[in-house]
Design a protein around this motif. Structure first.
Motif, PDB file in Angstrom:
ATOM      1  N   GLU A 160      -1.775   7.863   5.868  1.00 23.33           N
ATOM      2  CA  GLU A 160      -3.201   8.034   5.583  1.00 23.33           C
ATOM      3  C   GLU A 160      -3.719   6.940   4.667  1.00 23.33           C
ATOM      4  O   GLU A 160      -4.791   6.364   4.908  1.00 23.33           O
ATOM      5  N   ALA A 161      -2.946   6.629   3.611  1.00 22.16           N
ATOM      6  CA  ALA A 161      -3.369   5.581   2.671  1.00 22.16           C
ATOM      7  C   ALA A 161      -3.398   4.217   3.360  1.00 22.16           C
ATOM      8  O   ALA A 161      -4.319   3.414   3.129  1.00 22.16           O
ATOM      9  N   GLN A 162      -2.414   3.957   4.199  1.00 22.20           N
ATOM     10  CA  GLN A 162      -2.377   2.682   4.912  1.00 22.20           C
ATOM     11  C   GLN A 162      -3.574   2.532   5.842  1.00 22.20           C
ATOM     12  O   GLN A 162      -4.218   1.476   5.885  1.00 22.20           O
ATOM     13  N   ALA A 176       3.050   7.468   3.959  1.00 21.77           N
ATOM     14  CA  ALA A 176       1.826   6.893   3.398  1.00 21.77           C
ATOM     15  C   ALA A 176       0.863   6.476   4.501  1.00 21.77           C
ATOM     16  O   ALA A 176       0.005   5.611   4.289  1.00 21.77           O
ATOM     17  N   ILE A 235       0.844  -1.197   0.000  1.00 25.90           N
ATOM     18  CA  ILE A 235       0.000   0.000   0.000  1.00 25.90           C
ATOM     19  C   ILE A 235       0.882   1.252   0.000  1.00 25.90           C
ATOM     20  O   ILE A 235       0.661   2.199  -0.752  1.00 25.90           O
ATOM     21  N   GLY A 252       2.539   2.027  -3.337  1.00 25.66           N
ATOM     22  CA  GLY A 252       1.627   2.155  -4.468  1.00 25.66           C
ATOM     23  C   GLY A 252       1.462   0.909  -5.309  1.00 25.66           C
ATOM     24  O   GLY A 252       0.739   0.925  -6.314  1.00 25.66           O
ATOM     25  N   ALA A 273      -6.444   4.026   5.726  1.00 24.41           N
ATOM     26  CA  ALA A 273      -7.682   3.892   4.956  1.00 24.41           C
ATOM     27  C   ALA A 273      -7.857   2.462   4.452  1.00 24.41           C
ATOM     28  O   ALA A 273      -8.946   1.876   4.552  1.00 24.41           O
ATOM     29  N   ALA A 274      -6.782   1.882   3.912  1.00 20.82           N
ATOM     30  CA  ALA A 274      -6.860   0.520   3.392  1.00 20.82           C
ATOM     31  C   ALA A 274      -7.078  -0.486   4.519  1.00 20.82           C
ATOM     32  O   ALA A 274      -7.911  -1.400   4.403  1.00 20.82           O
ATOM     33  N   ASP A 278      -3.455  -0.749  -5.148  1.00 26.18           N
ATOM     34  CA  ASP A 278      -4.287   0.449  -5.242  1.00 26.18           C
ATOM     35  C   ASP A 278      -5.733   0.111  -4.907  1.00 26.18           C
ATOM     36  O   ASP A 278      -6.035  -0.938  -4.339  1.00 26.18           O
ATOM     37  N   GLU A 279      -6.633   0.998  -5.280  1.00 28.38           N
ATOM     38  CA  GLU A 279      -8.055   0.828  -4.979  1.00 28.38           C
ATOM     39  C   GLU A 279      -8.605  -0.495  -5.496  1.00 28.38           C
ATOM     40  O   GLU A 279      -9.399  -1.153  -4.829  1.00 28.38           O
TER      41      GLU A 279
END
Length: 271
Positions: A125-127, A123, A86, A89, A129-130, A92-93
């Protein structure tokens, strides 16, 4: 024990786990799909009477691994979405959505979690969220999770608890490296810890291995460490046996009693 069969058995796993060696060695966090020939590695494990929780790092990797190892009674394959993939990159979604679709029908989940060490903290925030979506996908309970948490154990617990995925699942913290307070919180919530030889290389790791109740303690190798690296069943069997001896000495307990307790916990989780 015939742990890898040409065709899937209706009783898949029962014979494999009940017959896992007299010593009862289980590798509760490994990456057999990283090996050049995962099936050969699994067959080698079976020859040594070992059982395993083989985790993956992406949903695509999980689908490949389940196809390769479908006939192996003594191996459980985890559906993974690793925080490293994650963070950089690679996932992804579409991968997160694929995880959600697959998780609905899967019991074994891993490797999943959060890693805020070094550059991966960028990263965050992305982590989160996932991983929040991973936790929501596991909120129904009845799953076994192998969890990666580096400089993020408290947040991992917060996310799981917020989704209702902490108390209803068997959560295994792989190679726990958080604070002592975070370890105690995880244990109060019923979590397990899987320990590998590298964890015992540090004073804190040894202290944690002593602090975990015997019924929550598991063994792991975390091998292979990267794609293309072989899994040597003979070497890993020996490493697990040595790890068990070290743990028994650290905990000042009977080797046979500790081996039996860890094997029974492993069978209960995987069988």
């Amino acid at each position: 024990m015939t742990a890898c069969r040409p065709e899937r058995s209706a009783q898949r796993g029962v014979e494999g786990f009940c017959a896992a060696s007299a010593v009862g060695l289980f590798d509760m966090h490994c990456h057999l799909d990283f090996a050049p020939d995962a099936l050969t590695a699994a067959r080698g494990m079976a020859a040594y009477g070992m059982g395993a929780f083989s985790v993956t790092v992406t949903p695509r990797g999980y689908e490949r691994a389940t196809e390769l190892l479908e006939a192996c009674d003594a191996v459980r394959v985890g559906l993974g979405l690793h925080p490293w993939w994650i963070a950089d990159g690679s996932c992804d979604e579409r991968d997160v959505a694929q995880f959600e679709r697959l998780a609905a029908g899967e019991r074994f989940i891993g490797e999943v979690g959060l890693d805020f060490a070094g550059d991966r903290a960028a990263a965050r925030e992305a982590q989160v969220a996932a991983f929040g979506r991973v936790a929501q996908a596991c909120a129904g309970g009845g799953k076994v999770l192998s969890i990666h948490a580096v400089r993020a154990a408290g947040e991992v617990l917060d996310v799981l608890e917020g989704a209702g995925a902490l108390a209803e699942n068997a959560c295994i913290f792989h190679w726990f490296s958080g604070t002592s307070d975070e370890l105690q919180r995880a244990l109060r919530e019923g979590s397990f810890c899987s320990v590998n030889p590298r964890m015992l290389a540090s004073k804190r790791g040894r202290a944690y291995a002593q602090a975990v109740p015997a019924e929550r303690l598991l063994l792991e190798t975390d091998a292979p460490s990267k794609s293309g690296e072989p899994y040597d069943p003979a070497a890993e069997d020996a490493r697990l046996a040595a790890l068990l001896e070290t743990l028994a000495a650290l905990r000042r307990t009977s080797l046979d009693e500790l081996a039996d307790r860890i094997a029974r916990t492993s069978r209960a989780l995987l069988g």
